[in-house]
Enzyme design. Structure first.
Site, short mmCIF file in Angstrom:
data_model
loop_
_atom_site.label_atom_id
_atom_site.label_comp_id
_atom_site.label_asym_id
_atom_site.label_seq_id
_atom_site.Cartn_x
_atom_site.Cartn_y
_atom_site.Cartn_z
N HIS A 155 12.74 -1.09 -18.01
CA HIS A 155 12.14 -1.32 -19.33
C HIS A 155 12.34 -2.76 -19.74
CE1 HIS A 155 10.88 -0.63 -23.45
NE2 HIS A 155 11.97 -1.30 -23.84
N ALA B 165 -10.39 -3.27 3.53
CA ALA B 165 -9.65 -4.04 4.52
C ALA B 165 -8.41 -3.28 5.00
CB ALA B 165 -9.24 -5.37 3.91
#
Ligand code: FAD
Ligand code: NAD
Length: 475
Positions: free
Chosen positions: A452, A328
């Site tokens: 993190h 797409a």
């Protein structure tokens, strides 16, 4: 020449055609968009295969079935117990239809807001960029465009001796509409559709067998990724039979009897439903009048150059109708590129950097070259990889299967490709696509600060690992 004149006529309202129409309207072109699709109530249903019977409804069912599967299999490890779990397939399918309908309606509003003339019906290109329109309701009429974009998309391939009735033997359309969970589901083709739709119904309780003609699963990715995928899918319960060819299928007493060949042996299996997912072909049939002058390839695709120009001046073709990946986002970006070229700007799409995603669990995503392709082309490269099992976030989520792999040019360190099998691979691949579009090196990714704890730290570590300096694994 017909009475109705447009700057641009687009035939096909999928992600290629409708995006092209909107971009053209933004650039102040007078646009006619023709699409033949209607929904089950006969209302116009723009958005093409992708929105109506492809990307969006398949992901709606993948998401619903993933919730069910997680509750059944993964919640206990988090200390969560759920009693009396049930599935209402009717509700699941209705929810999927609701998502599609909402987006159909959104597109129709966008067409209005952008002053795009939308015709619900079939378009056929004749000589002189004249398009004959056969509307769903009303009399036929004609229009002429200064430019025409052909964006008719694709239809499923069929195979001999296997007749699709979309009740017992189905294609992607039928596989998105089952009214109950089939006890046994057979699938011909362990490609993208087979794996995605197989996952949906397997998670909901079907016994799923996939028949795949090739000797190897997913040869489009490298063996480390396809082997990891095969191992995980097997553990999930998908029975993938490689090197197996289906010879015929017939409906007997409401069940589907499949005859297939494995080596020298001919065997049979019986299923409640059979899905045929053996690839798709360009929907060029009925699109062009004999005098249109548009050349087709021997595979029935519209022949185009790298700028999507056909053999007829100012007639363009994009998306699944032409060469390149049947995706797409590729169709949409070609639509934008063509319209911007028509407007005198520099439309461009880099087919080498189109990302692919398979929405299984875990997801599989890749971009650029594989190790196999680099080796075949004689290009020297360095590879770095990192497992999600070594990321704090993956373990905390309880989704630590798979790995990230990055391939970089041995001399210049430029990133040449990447493959990810793992949680949210569909989202994470974007970071690597951006790096590649900016001609980035693995060192660039290695020096970018990643939050993190996140899954994207696996990309950071894989980039470090190209130079054998990953922190959280032995190099
Ligand atoms: P289409 O989306 O096929 O649109 C073409 C439209 O034109 C259709 O509505 C068609 O009916 C209409 N049309 C055809 N001929 C005429 C005519 N003569 N006159 C008027 N209208 C006409 N791709 C992804 O990137 N991500 C995915 O997750 C994904 N999942 C998929 C899942 C499934 C089950 C399937 C089948 C496909 C999936 N795809 C996915 C592929 C994606 O759907 C196609 O690549 C994309 O739809 C191509 O866009 P297009 O505009 O070229 O054509
Ligand atoms: P595919 O090309 O991905 O897979 C078809 C598979 O069928 C192949 O592995 C092929 O070897 C196998 N096959 C062919 N003939 C066979 C036979 N007679 N017996 C057994 N196996 C046979 O095609 P698909 O799954 O039908 O999907 C079509 C296209 O739609 C995809 O290639 C992709 O471009 C697009 N799509 C994309 C997504 C996505 O982006 N997530 C999802 C679904 C579909």
């Amino acid at each position: 020449m017909s009475e109705k004149q447009f700057d641009l006529i687009v035939i096909g309202g999928g992600p290629g055609g409708y995006v092209a129409a909107i971009r053209a309207a933004q650039l102040e072109m007078k646009v006619l968009l023709i699409d033949d699709r209607t929904d089950d109530k006969g209302r116009p249903a723009p958005g093409g295969t992708c929105l109506n019977v492809g990307c969006v409804p398949s992901k709606a069912l993948l998401d619903s079935s993933k919730h069910y599967h997680h509750i059944q299999h993964d919640y206990a490890a988090h200390g969560i117990g759920v009693k009396d779990l049930s599935i209402d397939v009717g509700q699941m399918i209705d929810r999927k239809r609701g998502v599609v309908r909402q987006l159909n309606g959104g597109l129709l509003q966008l067409f209005k807001a952008n002053k795009i003339e939308f015709a619900n019906g079939r378009g056929k290109l004749k000589n002189g960029r004249c398009v004959a329109v056969e509307p769903v309701e009303g009399d036929p009429w004609e229009a002429t465009g200064k430019h025409v974009i052909l964006a008719a998309g694709s239809v499923p391939f069929t195979i001999p001796n296997v007749e699709i009735d979309n009740e017992h033997i189905v294609d992607n359309v039928g596989a998105l509409e089952f009214s109950s969970v089939p006890e046994r589901l057979g699938i011909i083709g362990a490609g993208v559709i087979g794996l995605e739709m197989g996952s949906v119904w397997q998670r909901l309780g079907s016994e799923v067998i996939l028949f795949e003609a090739l000797k190897e699963l997913l040869p489009v990715v490298d063996p480390d990724v396809s082997k990891a995928a095969a191992r995980i899918f097997k553990k999930q319960g998908l029975d993938i039979r490689l090197d197996t060819r289906v010879a015929s299928a017939e409906v007997v007493d409401g069940k589907v009897k499949v005859t297939f060949e494995q080596g020298d042996n001919t065997k049979t299996e019986t299923f409640d439903k059979l899905l045929v997912a053996v690839g798709r072909k360009a929907a060029s049939e009925g699109l062009l009048a004999e005098d249109s002058g548009v050349q087709l390839t021997d595979r029935g695709q519209v022949e185009v150059d790298e700028h999507c120009r056909t053999s007829v001046e100012n007639v363009w073709a994009i998306g699944d109708l032409v060469r390149g990946p049947m995706l797409a986002h590729k169709a949409s970006e070609e639509g934008v590129a063509v319209v911007e070229t028509i407007a005198g700007s520099h439309g461009h799409i880099n087919l080498d950097h189109v990302p692919w995603v398979i929405y299984t669990d875990p997801e599989i995503a890749w971009v650029g070259k594989t190790e196999r392709q680099l080796t075949d082309a004689g290009i020297e490269y360095r590879a770095g990889s990192f497992p999600f099992a070594a990321t704090g976030r993956g373990l905390a989520m309880g989704e630590a299967q798979g790995h990230v792999k990055i391939l970089a040019d041995a001399e210049t360190d430029r990133i040449l490709g990447a493959q990810i099998i793992g949680p949210t691979a569909s989202e994470m691949i974007a970071e690597i696509v951006v790096a590649m579009e900016f001609a980035g090196a693995s060192e660039d990714l290695a020096r970018i600060v990643h939050a993190h704890p996140t899954l994207s730290e696996a990309i950071h570590e894989a980039a470090l690992s190209v130079d054998k300096r990953a922190i959280h694994k032995a190099n």
